[in-house]
Scaffold this active site. Structure first.
Site, PDB file in Angstrom:
ATOM      1  N   ASP A  49      91.458  95.483 -92.081  1.00  0.00           N
ATOM      2  CA  ASP A  49      90.813  94.171 -92.064  1.00  0.00           C
ATOM      3  C   ASP A  49      90.124  94.065 -90.696  1.00  0.00           C
ATOM      4  O   ASP A  49      90.476  94.795 -89.768  1.00  0.00           O
ATOM      5  CB  ASP A  49      91.892  93.091 -92.222  1.00  0.00           C
ATOM      6  CG  ASP A  49      91.302  91.691 -92.241  1.00  0.00           C
ATOM      7  OD1 ASP A  49      90.196  91.528 -92.756  1.00  0.00           O
ATOM      8  OD2 ASP A  49      91.952  90.773 -91.712  1.00  0.00           O
ATOM      9  N   LYS A  50      89.133  93.183 -90.546  1.00  0.00           N
ATOM     10  CA  LYS A  50      88.419  93.115 -89.262  1.00  0.00           C
ATOM     11  C   LYS A  50      89.020  92.050 -88.348  1.00  0.00           C
ATOM     12  O   LYS A  50      89.637  92.368 -87.333  1.00  0.00           O
ATOM     13  CB  LYS A  50      86.921  92.837 -89.472  1.00  0.00           C
ATOM     14  CG  LYS A  50      86.129  92.857 -88.152  1.00  0.00           C
ATOM     15  CD  LYS A  50      84.659  92.598 -88.364  1.00  0.00           C
ATOM     16  CE  LYS A  50      84.356  91.137 -88.569  1.00  0.00           C
ATOM     17  NZ  LYS A  50      84.500  90.304 -87.351  1.00  0.00           N
ATOM     18  N   PHE A  92      87.974  75.078 -96.895  1.00  0.00           N
ATOM     19  CA  PHE A  92      87.255  76.353 -96.950  1.00  0.00           C
ATOM     20  C   PHE A  92      87.747  77.174 -98.141  1.00  0.00           C
ATOM     21  O   PHE A  92      88.935  77.275 -98.389  1.00  0.00           O
ATOM     22  CB  PHE A  92      87.473  77.151 -95.658  1.00  0.00           C
ATOM     23  CG  PHE A  92      86.815  78.497 -95.698  1.00  0.00           C
ATOM     24  CD1 PHE A  92      85.447  78.612 -95.485  1.00  0.00           C
ATOM     25  CD2 PHE A  92      87.545  79.647 -95.970  1.00  0.00           C
ATOM     26  CE1 PHE A  92      84.824  79.857 -95.546  1.00  0.00           C
ATOM     27  CE2 PHE A  92      86.936  80.887 -96.033  1.00  0.00           C
ATOM     28  CZ  PHE A  92      85.568  80.983 -95.813  1.00  0.00           C
ATOM     29  N   ARG A 106      79.824  86.611 -84.685  1.00  0.00           N
ATOM     30  CA  ARG A 106      80.188  85.930 -85.934  1.00  0.00           C
ATOM     31  C   ARG A 106      79.347  84.656 -85.977  1.00  0.00           C
ATOM     32  O   ARG A 106      79.439  83.827 -85.066  1.00  0.00           O
ATOM     33  CB  ARG A 106      81.686  85.612 -85.899  1.00  0.00           C
ATOM     34  CG  ARG A 106      82.189  84.784 -87.074  1.00  0.00           C
ATOM     35  CD  ARG A 106      82.830  85.658 -88.111  1.00  0.00           C
ATOM     36  NE  ARG A 106      83.367  84.883 -89.209  1.00  0.00           N
ATOM     37  CZ  ARG A 106      84.652  84.632 -89.387  1.00  0.00           C
ATOM     38  NH1 ARG A 106      85.532  85.077 -88.521  1.00  0.00           N
ATOM     39  NH2 ARG A 106      85.066  83.960 -90.436  1.00  0.00           N
ATOM     40  N   ASP A 155      96.237  91.326 -91.544  1.00  0.00           N
ATOM     41  CA  ASP A 155      97.081  90.297 -90.927  1.00  0.00           C
ATOM     42  C   ASP A 155      97.951  89.582 -91.950  1.00  0.00           C
ATOM     43  O   ASP A 155      98.686  88.658 -91.612  1.00  0.00           O
ATOM     44  CB  ASP A 155      96.224  89.290 -90.142  1.00  0.00           C
ATOM     45  CG  ASP A 155      95.158  88.638 -91.020  1.00  0.00           C
ATOM     46  OD1 ASP A 155      95.212  88.830 -92.246  1.00  0.00           O
ATOM     47  OD2 ASP A 155      94.286  87.944 -90.478  1.00  0.00           O
ATOM     48  N   GLY A 156      97.867  89.963 -93.207  1.00  0.00           N
ATOM     49  CA  GLY A 156      98.782  89.409 -94.209  1.00  0.00           C
ATOM     50  C   GLY A 156      98.296  88.183 -94.938  1.00  0.00           C
ATOM     51  O   GLY A 156      98.843  87.838 -95.962  1.00  0.00           O
ATOM     52  N   ALA A 157      97.262  87.505 -94.437  1.00  0.00           N
ATOM     53  CA  ALA A 157      96.854  86.238 -95.059  1.00  0.00           C
ATOM     54  C   ALA A 157      96.088  86.466 -96.363  1.00  0.00           C
ATOM     55  O   ALA A 157      96.535  86.074 -97.427  1.00  0.00           O
ATOM     56  CB  ALA A 157      96.016  85.438 -94.082  1.00  0.00           C
ATOM     57  N   ASN A 158      94.918  87.124 -96.250  1.00  0.00           N
ATOM     58  CA  ASN A 158      94.115  87.353 -97.456  1.00  0.00           C
ATOM     59  C   ASN A 158      94.338  88.745 -98.030  1.00  0.00           C
ATOM     60  O   ASN A 158      93.681  89.140 -98.987  1.00  0.00           O
ATOM     61  CB  ASN A 158      92.622  87.203 -97.135  1.00  0.00           C
ATOM     62  CG  ASN A 158      92.257  85.772 -96.829  1.00  0.00           C
ATOM     63  OD1 ASN A 158      92.739  84.869 -97.496  1.00  0.00           O
ATOM     64  ND2 ASN A 158      91.449  85.566 -95.822  1.00  0.00           N
TER      65      ASN A 158
END
Length: 1247
Positions: A494-495, A625, A681, A879-882
């Protein structure tokens, strides 16, 4: 039954199964009973281990509707069999969501009946006495209940409210009032109690299950056999080992069950307020909840007992239990109007409105006395938490070649044991040995060949690796996966928060005015910008909340808000109750930014309050979001103004498409590209003034589609996402180790490419081709445009060099170099289109794609599956979230989380950077090599002992009880457990360890060592019989010529005649030789570099070897009568002892030479090292140096000898790489377009 007659249940789901129906058959059951009695219960054990045989052996096939027993088989690669008993349930309806005539208040019928019971609870008709009760077949498998569907003629699973495909509008209109108590009781029959029940089995049940393991049954058989032979000491030692092993196993399993039970039950049963339809609110236990119930979320929050969708109010939720993400999430009510509301409710799609079981609701927001309500969607094991617990309770077997090969190898050992079994019987009959002895000795050879300590020794290496990982902050909930980490050859990253810093820094803002961009500004908190729409948008368009006085929320929102310098204030519960109609969250600029004049001027002082008040802005409604929509929006109202405003924030491309075209600057695309190319970003802001007639109540029910349209473009927020210090170094280390790296992110494409270049994932001279796919529209088919991004100036020069290298290089480097020559970059939208319309290109792209941008969570999981389909061993680091789905689906998922163990992935690293990845791979490689070493050693141990015993059987002798004991306890156990302690090698090497035991080098290694041991044992056995002093040993024999004859006489006086013929010269000779052979193969197999530290750094192993060598040499050269008597060794002349030392030394030297010279140099380097060389194009002869030419000649000859000539690669990605190498049309040329209607490009039949 044939597979084609099976019915599929859970079709296209992860737990898809085939099911067959069976009825009990009397004559089969009688036959099985007779067989069980004749076999002493072994047949019953066999049927217990093999459910398929158990069902087919006692039942006959029947249609599913008549079945009493079901046979289930998973459709995945494991093809596991299960059996289930069919029950009958009595209910007034056939489906949980059927409408019933509910006028009476009596109780519903209840319970499950056995299939054989014809009267299904006739006494419990209750209030439906006047109606015919339906008899519904059902069965339970893995804590999930399946019900018979008469129409579909199959069993189906009821998950919850989603089963009826209810739209979001219907949730509000049909389900918002709640269920009556009777309807709730009816649904409870189908869905069961809302409880994730982890039953902790009793120790007795666990003991029976553990003891019925085939391995322990084999040990029991061995112990009975040894007791019959009077080998009590050895039998006792094995029993003791087994008891310790079983006790440890039971303790571990029980502890895991208790931990899981405590984790689940901590908050699983709570009291909840349930709406009952007529505005009544009942207090009920959470176990009584069913899908369709409406519960009230209390103001001080709660731990959710079920999955429920919000229909009014807002909640702040901590979902770390599910995702490992500690940042609280804002949940809003389900849309009740507009386009989105017309869509069917889907838990994944509408997760921003769904409260998941086990998550902690920290606080709620309600306005004008309205209650925060949620409709129960799923209960029990159907919930997200329930699914997680099920995956822990019933894990899939670890599919790893090592374990499959281990079973094959054990079968080979059983085959060897069979040969020994027949040999012993024939030999014994020829020597007229009594029948009892024949049976015991022939069975004994089987127990020798299959080592009893093998599972414990194999597990030791993994346990040690787990402890070493824990020391570097990597926690593991699936230890078997550590070995698989040693095989990783591709890692997806993941980035944000993984490759780059979690927090973003505000670099600047660029406002748009009158259709064009103003110059960039670095400080959004400047006084001149305070009242601009842009800064108001930054201050209001977020999902921040105050928890215990601290601002909390998404890190990006926090940075953006803090950059404005504004202040956020939230209403207290009292204020919310007192003020009417609303008391929203308020943001205002800091006081010092109010225009200041002369402080002493009373006029100015009077103005300050009114100025401040007019700057206060209330956030009336939030649309959180959504990663699918890539945007969020808010509706706000400035205090004192009649109208409301909407602000929108999100991905620039998405925001621009929702704005009036004349407000979007013409240079928008170029400006955006300028920033994204530099790795910034970029987020866009937009604004819309809403009609003044819109009231608060109307806004609450308004669809976001109506608000998020016809916006005015405000400008860009430019955030800087710094790459973590460790990232570039780790990626370089992975590349040097030939491990491919991919980036999978939800961020902008050009930003992702820029970050990939900055961190070294894409190098300066390498081309990037963006595959931009669009779905079919009108009459135009789906198409892909291949866009080449601009390469840095030095690219052309480097490119030429790579091309030349490709022409002249060795094949081994060719595929890697060509792979590095260009990279594909694919967006989430393009990935979806290509997967659907260009399936033949998916694997080609996966082979060369390095950047996947704007990827939704489920697409990350799809990508992992695609990569696995071309035989990559995939690691995922996020990071586990998405990334939960992808972390679970990958062979090895590593979550960067502060939590010690996240259920989201098998591995959790407390170090918040990717340096954990090479650590994990190194430990995985070390653990894998350790498993091979231990397995080879244990196999050799059993074969060496088998050879000794077989040779001794030829003279009707055997090894003594204490000799067995010394070998198995003092040598084998000590060595097996200490040889696993070698730490991992300090760096990653290009070579990967083999994945299975059935591979050329490993088999050659084992076979050469077996032959060496056989030759030297036979040599010693024959040589001792040729000695001049040799005679058939008797207690009176004295080959040592001991001067003092007293020793011999004293021994004769105390030693009875040896009826087992243990004491003899052959036995003593073979005992010495074999003991040294065990140590020699242990040292030979305990390899260090390149995957483990050298053995001399493993001091417990070295000390054990030195101690054993010293002891054996001591008792061999300087016999101690007490030890000789204990080990049943006879005295032999000193010359023969010296000869034995020479035999042992030569044996060790030959073993070392064979292992190092033949295996490490000749076979691995020339045959298996060049295994892909046969497929490479012929190189010009001039390119070969004499050394290379010789190596190539030797390699060709040995490849021919080992039947490896022109053997294609085994893995699919190599097949594909070889084909693309010869494909002139790949990669596609710049700016070309591939349409779905075109004939598919040439692709291999292998795929």
């Amino acid at each position: 039954m044939k597979t084609k007659e099976a019915t599929i249940i859970n079709q296209d789901l992860e737990d898809e199964m085939e099911v067959w129906g069976y009825q009990p058959c009397l004559w089969k059951m009688v036959l099985v009973g007779v067989g069980a009695v004749c076999s002493g219960g072994l047949l019953l054990l066999l049927l217990y281990w093999l459910p398929e045989w158990g069902v087919k052996g006692t039942c006959t096939p029947t249609p599913l509707r008549d079945a009493h027993t079901l046979l289930l088989r998973t459709t995945d690669e494991f093809r596991q069999w299960f059996r289930a008993k069919v029950h009958v349930m009595s209910a007034p309806g056939r489906k949980p969501f059927d409408s019933l005539d509910l006028q009476s208040t009596a109780q519903l019928p209840n319970g499950d009946g056995d299939r054989g019971i014809s009267a299904a609870h006739e006494e419990h008709h209750g209030k439906f006495a006047h109606k015919q009760h339906a008899k519904i077949l059902c069965f339970t498998h893995h804590s999930t209940k399946y019900y018979w569907n008469d129409v579909m003629e199959t069993f189906e699973l009821y998950k919850g409210l989603e089963d009826v495909k209810v739209s979001c509008v219907s949730v509000h209109s049909d389900y918002s009032s709640g269920l009556s108590k009777t309807l709730q009781d009816y649904r409870l029959l189908f869905f069961g109690e809302n409880e994730i029940a982890v039953r902790v089995p009793s120790l007795f049940k666990l003991l029976i299950k553990e003891v019925l393991n085939p391995f322990y049954i084999f040990q029991l058989f061995s112990v009975i056999l040894w007791s019959a032979e009077d080998y009590y000491y050895y039998a006792t030692a094995i029993v003791l080992m087994s008891v310790i092993s079983i006790a440890t196993s039971l303790y571990t399993i029980k502890k895991q069950y208790v931990m899981l039970h405590d984790m689940v039950s901590a908050h699983s049963v709570v009291r909840v307020s349930v709406c009952r339809g007529n505005k009544d609110v009942d207090q009920a236990m959470s176990t009584e909840l069913v899908p369709g119930d409406v519960i009230i979320i209390p103001t001080n929050g709660m731990i959710m007992p079920c999955d429920a969708v919000l229909i009014s109010g807002t909640c702040i939720v901590n979902e770390s239990m599910l995702t490992g993400e500690s940042v609280p999430v804002t949940k809003t009510s389900l849309p009740s109007s507009g386009e989105e509301a017309a869509r069917s409710y889907n838990m994944e799609e509408h997760k921003r409105h769904t409260l998941f079981c086990g998550t902690h609701v920290i606080q709620t927001r309600f306005y004008a006395g309205e209650l925060v309500k949620a409709v129960v969607v799923r209960t029990g094991f159907s919930t997200e938490k329930g699914q997680l617990v099920r995956s822990i309770l019933y894990p899939k077997p670890t599919d790893f070649k090592l374990y499959r090969d281990a079973y094959l190898f054990l079968l080979c050992l059983v085959g060897v044991a069979g040969i020994g079994f027949i040999y012993t019987i024939v030999l014994s009959i020829m020597n007229k040995v009594p029948a009892k002895t024949i049976i015991i000795e022939s069975l004994d050879i089987v127990t020798i060949t299959v080592p009893p300590a093998l599972p414990a020794a194999m597990t030791a290496g993994i346990v040690y690796a787990q402890q070493r990982l824990k020391r570097v902050g990597i926690f593991c909930i699936s230890p078997q996966r550590i070995n698989i980490c040693g095989q990783l050859n591709l890692v997806c990253f993941d980035k944000t928060g993984t490759l780059t810093e979690d927090g973003l820094d505000l670099w600047g803002i660029q406002r748009a005015e009158d259709g064009s961009f103003s110059p960039p500004e670095s400080d959004a908190a400047e006084e001149s910008l305070v009242n601009t729409g842009f800064v108001v948008g930054m201050a209001t368009c977020h999902s921040l909340t105050k928890i215990e006085g601290e601002l909390s929320g998404d890190p990006l929102d926090l940075k953006m808000f803090s950059a404005t310098g504004w202040v956020l204030e939230e209403p207290t519960e009292e204020e919310t109750a007192l003020h009417n109609p609303i008391m929203p969250t308020v943001v205002r600029p800091p006081k010092h930014t109010v225009p200041e004049a002369n402080q002493n001027n009373p006029l100015t002082q009077n103005m300050e309050l009114s100025e401040l008040t007019s700057c206060e802005i209330g956030i009336v409604r939030q649309f959180p979001f959504s990663s699918a929509l890539q945007r969020m929006s808010v509706v706000v109202r400035r205090l004192g103004e009649k109208h409301m405003d909407a602000y929108l924030k999100g991905a620039p491309e998405v925001v621009a498409s929702l704005c009036k075209q004349h407000t979007v600057p013409q240079s928008f695309t170029e400006t955006l590209e300028t920033y994204t190319r530099q790795g910034f970003r970029v987020i866009a802001l937009a604004h819309q003034q809403l009609e003044s007639k819109l009231s608060w109540h109307k806004v609450q029910s308004l669809s976001r589609d109506l608000i998020e349209t016809n916006m005015e473009f405000l400008g860009l927020i430019i955030m800087q996402n710094k790459i973590k210090e460790e990232t570039a170094g780790v990626l370089r280390e992975l590349r040097q180790a030939n491990i491919r790296s991919l980036m999978v992110t939800g961020d902008n494409m050009l930003t992702a490419i820029s970050v990939a270049r900055d961190c070294g994932m894409i190098r300066a001279h390498e081309k990037v081709i963006i595959a931009d796919a669009v779905p079919p529209k009108d009459s135009h088919p789906a198409s892909i445009t291949w866009q080449y991004t601009e390469t840095p100036p030095q690219a052309s020069k480097d490119n030429e060099t790579v091309e030349i290298n490709l022409e002249e290089g060795v094949y081994d480097k060719q595929v890697a170099q060509q792979e590095q020559n260009y990279h594909f970059a694919v967006s989430g939208r393009a990935f979806a289109v290509i997967t659907e319309h260009f399936p033949e290109l998916v694997q080609k792209l996966a082979l060369r794609a390095t950047v996947f941008a704007r990827m939704a969570p489920d697409q990350k999981t799809q990508l992992v599956e695609v990569l696995q389909s071309i035989d990559y061993t995939v690691g995922m680091c996020g990071d586990g979230a998405n990334d939960c789905g992808a972390l679970k689906r990958a062979h090895s998922g590593i979550s960067l989380s502060e939590l010690e163990a996240s259920v989201a992935s098998p591995f959790t690293s407390s170090t918040a950077n990717i340096s954990c990845v090479p650590n994990l791979i190194r430990e995985g490689r070390a653990a894998l090599i350790t498993s091979f070493c231990v397995f080879k050693f244990m196999a050799l141990y059993s074969i060496i002992q088998y050879l000794s015993v077989t040779l001794l059987y030829s003279i009707l002798s055997n090894l003594g009880d204490f000799q067995f004991l010394f070998i198995d306890i003092a040598i084998i156990l000590v060595i097996a457990f200490t040889m696993s302690l070698n730490p991992a090698w300090k760096e990653l090497v290009r070579r990967r360890p083999p994945s299975g035991l059935i591979s050329g080098p490993l088999l050659c290694s084992v076979l050469t060592q077996i032959l060496t041991c056989l030759v030297f044992q036979v040599l010693a056995f024959l040589l001792v019989r040729q000695q001049s002093w040799y005679e058939t040993w008797t207690p009176q024999s004295d080959a040592c010529n001991v001067s003092s004859s007293g020793l011999s006489h004293s021994l004769n006086a105390t030693t009875p005649h040896d009826h087992k013929n243990i004491r003899n010269y052959e036995n003593t000779t073979l005992f010495y030789v074999s003991s040294f052979q065990y140590l020699a193969v242990a040292i030979i197999f305990s390899k260090g570099k390149p995957f483990r530290q050298p053995s001399y750094k493993n001091w417990p192993f070295m000390l054990s070897c030195i101690a054993l060598y010293t002891f054996l040499l001591l008792i061999m050269l300087y016999p101690v009568p007490a030890i000789d008597s204990f080990l049943e060794i006879v005295c032999v002349p000193h010359d023969w002892r010296v000869t034995l030392v020479i035999i042992v030394v030569v044996n060790a030297a030959v073993s070392f030479m064979l292992e190092i010279l033949i295996l490490d140099i000749i076979l691995r380097r020339l045959v298996f090292g060049f295994k892909r060389g046969a497929n490479r194009p012929t190189d010009p002869p001039s390119a070969d140096t004499p050394q290379v030419a010789n190596d190539r000649w030797a390699s060709s000859f040995l490849s021919w000898l080992f039947c490896r000539k022109n053997k294609p690669p085994r893995v699919r990605y190599m097949h594909l790489a070889l084909e693309l190498q010869d494909d002139a049309d790949w990669p596609p040329k710049p700016s070309t377009v591939t349409s779905a209607s075109d004939p598919p490009p040439h692709i291999s039949g292998h795929l």
